[in-house]
Design an enzyme around this catalytic site. Structure first.
Site, short mmCIF file in Angstrom:
data_model
loop_
_atom_site.label_atom_id
_atom_site.label_comp_id
_atom_site.label_asym_id
_atom_site.label_seq_id
_atom_site.Cartn_x
_atom_site.Cartn_y
_atom_site.Cartn_z
N GLY A 103 0.82 -1.22 0.00
CA GLY A 103 0.00 0.00 0.00
C GLY A 103 0.85 1.26 0.00
O GLY A 103 0.43 2.31 0.47
N LEU A 104 2.06 1.15 -0.59
CA LEU A 104 2.96 2.30 -0.70
C LEU A 104 3.16 3.04 0.62
O LEU A 104 3.04 4.26 0.71
CB LEU A 104 2.44 3.27 -1.79
CG LEU A 104 2.54 2.77 -3.22
CD1 LEU A 104 1.94 3.78 -4.20
CD2 LEU A 104 3.98 2.48 -3.63
N ASN A 161 7.16 6.26 -9.88
CA ASN A 161 6.32 5.07 -9.74
C ASN A 161 4.90 5.45 -10.10
O ASN A 161 4.16 5.99 -9.28
CB ASN A 161 6.42 4.53 -8.31
CG ASN A 161 5.53 3.31 -8.11
OD1 ASN A 161 4.88 2.85 -9.04
ND2 ASN A 161 5.51 2.78 -6.90
N CYS A 175 2.10 1.20 -9.39
CA CYS A 175 1.87 0.24 -8.31
C CYS A 175 0.45 -0.35 -8.42
O CYS A 175 -0.52 0.41 -8.47
CB CYS A 175 2.04 0.94 -6.97
SG CYS A 175 1.70 -0.15 -5.60
N LYS A 190 8.57 4.35 -14.45
CA LYS A 190 8.40 2.92 -14.20
C LYS A 190 6.95 2.55 -14.49
O LYS A 190 6.02 3.09 -13.88
CB LYS A 190 8.75 2.58 -12.76
CG LYS A 190 8.63 1.07 -12.49
CD LYS A 190 9.22 0.70 -11.17
CE LYS A 190 9.10 -0.79 -10.90
NZ LYS A 190 9.60 -1.15 -9.57
N SER A 214 5.14 -4.82 -10.60
CA SER A 214 4.56 -6.15 -10.36
C SER A 214 3.27 -6.37 -11.16
O SER A 214 2.61 -5.43 -11.58
CB SER A 214 4.37 -6.40 -8.87
OG SER A 214 3.71 -5.32 -8.28
N GLY A 231 12.02 -7.80 -13.25
CA GLY A 231 10.96 -8.79 -13.12
C GLY A 231 11.51 -10.20 -13.12
O GLY A 231 11.87 -10.74 -14.18
C1 FMN Z 1 7.78 -6.31 -1.28
C2 FMN Z 1 7.83 -5.49 -2.53
C3 FMN Z 1 7.69 -4.10 -2.46
C4 FMN Z 1 7.74 -3.33 -3.62
N1 FMN Z 1 7.64 -1.98 -3.51
C5 FMN Z 1 7.77 -1.20 -4.63
C6 FMN Z 1 7.79 0.22 -4.52
O1 FMN Z 1 7.75 0.80 -3.42
N2 FMN Z 1 7.87 0.93 -5.68
C7 FMN Z 1 7.96 0.33 -6.92
O2 FMN Z 1 8.05 1.02 -7.93
N3 FMN Z 1 7.98 -1.02 -7.03
C8 FMN Z 1 7.90 -1.78 -5.92
N4 FMN Z 1 7.94 -3.15 -6.04
C9 FMN Z 1 8.09 -3.76 -7.37
C10 FMN Z 1 9.56 -4.09 -7.69
O3 FMN Z 1 10.38 -2.95 -7.68
C11 FMN Z 1 9.68 -4.81 -9.05
O4 FMN Z 1 9.23 -3.96 -10.08
C12 FMN Z 1 8.88 -6.10 -9.10
O5 FMN Z 1 8.86 -6.75 -7.85
C13 FMN Z 1 9.42 -7.07 -10.15
O6 FMN Z 1 10.77 -7.40 -9.90
P1 FMN Z 1 11.23 -8.72 -9.04
O7 FMN Z 1 10.50 -9.89 -9.62
O8 FMN Z 1 12.72 -8.76 -9.20
O9 FMN Z 1 10.83 -8.44 -7.62
C14 FMN Z 1 7.89 -3.95 -4.89
C15 FMN Z 1 8.03 -5.34 -4.95
C16 FMN Z 1 8.01 -6.11 -3.80
C17 FMN Z 1 8.20 -7.59 -3.91
#
Ligand code: FMN
Length: 309
Positions: free
Chosen positions: A70-71, A127, A130, A168, A196, A247
């Site tokens: 939830g940011l 961002n 999200c 992003k 995500s 990703g």
């Molecule tokens: C626990 C968690 C928190 C995340 N928080 C953010 C965030 O604050 N801002 C954002 O742009 N992406 C956030 N992401 C997304 C990641 O930066 C990334 O884009 C996404 O998880 C895919 O990469 P990965 O598979 O290597 O995790 C979050 C991902 C996870 C797992």
């Protein structure tokens, strides 16, 4: 050999910490920079503090995890104190690259944030993607090409020192290329693909209800990698600005795949939870060996290679 450059910013290697994983304070960011990352992205933060969702906010699923944080954000005034404590160079004397991830619900919030932090970091990542954000933030912006254009354009005009701005983007749209082209038209300096996926849900069959307090959350980890690769590949064909791929990366082969698809650098998030921060030095060494074996002298030689064949 591993160096890469994005909009005038020089990275020692193409492995960057992704937003949201271990990026809430300077001590963990410094730790990751010392462990061999080419750069770090902070957890996304906003103008005002935001509590985010209550626990549970993450749950493991097949091929990755679901998260709905939830940011949560301490607000920019508090986060600035952390930004000031990020070391300028790592333990080997190499320059650290710090990227701030910011979010807001309208152009003014974004531009105020940029004013506030543009002298504290090397780049800013917007961002707008999200998938579980509260009240008009996150993907509500990044699913709309006009809103994406407006936010990027406003931010670019707001910056007084021309700091590079990355957009992003979310894969949770019908046509990500339409949004990517909007960001490029608004003069984004680069694209970070992807945030995500989903959102998705996991149900506790004993409690008979969804596990996450928010019920649904964004999917990350190895299962989303093919989708991320596809969007990086498409963006390389359709846009002329640098791409950072993210990703599901868990080893050097994943990094090579992203670079061959067209990424100039990559980000790593979820795998750190399983592999620890040693993942950066491990992938760095493996990538170097791969390049030597395949007679590549630089990352530049590898970028977009799969488009040639
Ligand atoms: C626990 C968690 C928190 C995340 N928080 C953010 C965030 O604050 N801002 C954002 O742009 N992406 C956030 N992401 C997304 C990641 O930066 C990334 O884009 C996404 O998880 C895919 O990469 P990965 O598979 O290597 O995790 C979050 C991902 C996870 C797992």
């Amino acid at each position: 050999m591993l160096k890469t450059e994005i909009s005038g910013i020089n990275f020692e290697n193409p492995l960057i910490l992704a937003a949201g994983v271990m990026g809430s304070n300077a001590s963990s960011l410094n730790w990751i920079l010392d462990s061999g990352a080419g750069g770090v992205v902070t957890k996304s933060f906003s103008q005002e503090p935001n509590l985010g969702y209550s626990n549970p906010t993450t749950v493991a699923v097949e091929g990755g995890i679901l998260n709905a944080i939830g940011l949560s954000s301490p607000g920019v005034q508090n986060f600035k104190k952390e930004l000031a404590l990020i070391n300028k160079s790592n333990k080997d004397g190499q320059k650290n690259i710090a990227i701030a991830s910011i979010y807001g619900s309208n152009p003014d919030e974004f531009s105020n944030l940029v004013h506030n932090i543009e002298n504290d970091v090397d780049m800013i990542e917007l961002n707008v993607s999200c998938p579980h954000a509260m009240s008009g933030c996150g993907a509500a912006i990044g699913q709309d090409p006009d809103l994406t254009y407006e936010i990027v354009k406003t931010v670019k005009n707001a910056s007084s020192n021309n700091i590079p701005i990355l957009a992003k983007l979310t894969p949770n749209v019908t046509d990500l290329m339409e949004i990517a082209k909007s960001a490029e038209k608004a003069e984004a300096d680069g694209l970070t693909l992807i945030n995500s996926l989903g959102p998705g849900m996991k149900i506790d069959i004993d409690a008979k209800k969804p596990i996450l307090s928010n019920k649904f959350g964004g999917m990350s980890g190895p299962a989303i990698k093919p989708i991320a690769i596809r969007w990086v590949y498409d963006a390389y064909e359709n846009c002329d600005i640098p791409i950072i791929g993210v990703g599901g990366i868990s080893n050097y082969k994943d990094v090579v795949e992203f670079i061959y698809a067209g990424a100039k650098a990559t980000q790593i998030g979820t795998s750190i939870m399983y592999e620890g921060i040693e993942i950066f030095s491990k992938i760095k060494n493996d990538l170097k060996n791969f390049m030597q074996k395949n007679e590549f002298n630089s990352i530049d030689e590898m970028i977009g290679y799969s488009h040639k064949n």
